[in-house]
Design an enzyme around this catalytic site. Structure first.
Site, short mmCIF file in Angstrom:
data_model
loop_
_atom_site.label_atom_id
_atom_site.label_comp_id
_atom_site.label_asym_id
_atom_site.label_seq_id
_atom_site.Cartn_x
_atom_site.Cartn_y
_atom_site.Cartn_z
N HIS A 154 -25.03 -6.31 48.12
CA HIS A 154 -25.51 -5.10 47.63
C HIS A 154 -26.98 -5.11 47.89
O HIS A 154 -27.80 -5.91 47.21
CB HIS A 154 -25.13 -4.85 46.36
CG HIS A 154 -25.65 -3.48 45.89
ND1 HIS A 154 -25.30 -2.91 44.75
CD2 HIS A 154 -26.31 -2.65 46.64
CE1 HIS A 154 -25.93 -1.87 44.70
NE2 HIS A 154 -26.43 -1.40 45.73
N THR B 122 -26.31 -3.66 36.54
CA THR B 122 -25.38 -3.49 37.53
C THR B 122 -24.75 -2.22 37.59
O THR B 122 -25.27 -1.28 36.88
CB THR B 122 -24.55 -4.58 37.26
OG1 THR B 122 -23.46 -4.74 38.28
CG2 THR B 122 -23.55 -4.32 35.96
N GLU C 73 -22.89 -3.43 50.74
CA GLU C 73 -22.90 -2.31 49.55
C GLU C 73 -24.14 -1.40 49.79
O GLU C 73 -25.06 -2.28 49.72
CB GLU C 73 -22.45 -2.93 48.38
CG GLU C 73 -20.91 -3.57 48.09
CD GLU C 73 -21.05 -4.03 46.67
OE1 GLU C 73 -19.79 -4.01 46.36
OE2 GLU C 73 -21.96 -4.17 45.96
N HIS D 53 -15.45 -5.27 40.14
CA HIS D 53 -16.58 -4.99 39.13
C HIS D 53 -16.00 -5.49 37.75
O HIS D 53 -14.76 -5.07 37.15
CB HIS D 53 -16.93 -3.44 38.78
CG HIS D 53 -18.14 -3.38 38.31
ND1 HIS D 53 -19.41 -3.85 38.89
CD2 HIS D 53 -18.67 -3.12 37.08
CE1 HIS D 53 -20.28 -3.48 38.15
NE2 HIS D 53 -19.98 -3.36 36.95
N GLY D 54 -16.49 -6.74 37.46
CA GLY D 54 -16.41 -7.32 36.04
C GLY D 54 -15.04 -8.15 35.94
O GLY D 54 -14.69 -8.53 35.08
#
EC number: 2.6.99.2
Length: 245
Positions: free
Chosen positions: A45, A102, A72, A193-194
């Site tokens: 990202h 984030t 990203e 994500h996570g």
């Protein structure tokens, strides 16, 4: 049974480097290690503030990756220009706020459909497959279809951050339903994500999911699993130095 792919996000290798302003650890080196270990792709990202991945990383990775780059970025003119120059396999368009630690949620495709559609069209014209990072929501999925993007990445943050088993189960079911819905609309469906070592299996079991993008948990595990070796190696060098070797 269809295969599920792993995209390894190496942003936090760069975070460690930027914390001291050193040249190491090098995310380009980390990407090679991840690929050798079985990563199916590398995710980075490039944020507008360059807090971890920097331009140098992007251009070097474009030359050295053996798998695929998932780039990203926010939907800005600067980032779209870089993407069109680098031409990664995938560009995942994400929301971005300077103050966030984030990415905090999915992209509001429905609320800015014209802007997203134009970005998707421009990237596609440069041979890039576009993914939209969105919440598990029908309205956003329908907007993603309307934008012309061939892929989405379902934001799994609410599932990962669930405080109770009931809340986790509810979020998991929502992701299951929306993955099936999006797949039925003809989209390739990724998720991320996570996700970590204790919550990834139920997500990986969802048959409509093509790829999971995971980074922080892998980098954190690597720091602990590799710590004993790193300490032993440093101690050995110190003892050799003291002996004049």
């Amino acid at each position: 049974m269809s295969r599920i792919l792993l995209g390894v996000n190496i942003d936090h290798i760069a975070t460690l480097r930027q914390a001291r302003g050193t040249s190491y650890p090098d995310p380009v080196h980390a990407a090679a290690v991840a690929e050798h270990a079985g990563a199916d792709g590398i995710t980075i990202h490039l944020r507008e503030d360059r807090r971890h991945i920097i331009d140098r990383d992007v251009y070097l990775l474009a030359k050295t990756l053996k798998t695929r780059m998932n780039f990203e970025c926010a939907v800005t003119e600067e980032m779209l220009n870089i993407a069109c120059e680098v031409k990664p396999t995938y560009v995942c368009l994400v929301p971005e706020k300077r103050q966030e630690v984030t990415t905090e949620g999915g992209l509001d495709v429905a609320g800015q459909l014209d802007k997203i559609t134009a970005a998707v069209s421009r990237l596609a014209a440069n041979g890039i497959q576009v993914s939209l990072f969105i919440d598990a929501d029908k309205t956003q999925i329908d907007a993603a279809v309307a934008s012309g993007a061939p892929l989405i990445e379902i934001h799994t943050g609410c599932y990962a951050d669930a405080k109770t088993a009931d809340e986790e189960a509810k979020e998991l079911e929502r992701i299951r339903e929306m993955a099936k819905y999006a797949h039925g609309k003809g989209l390739i469906v990724n998720a991320g994500h996570g996700l970590h070592y204790h919550n990834v299996k139920p997500i990986a079991a969802i048959p409509e999911l093509y790829e999971l993008n995971i980074g922080h948990a892998i980098v954190a595990r690597a720091a602990i699993d590799g710590l004993a070796t790193a300490v032993k190696d440093m101690k050995t060098l110190m003892l050799e130095g003291r002996r004049g070797e």
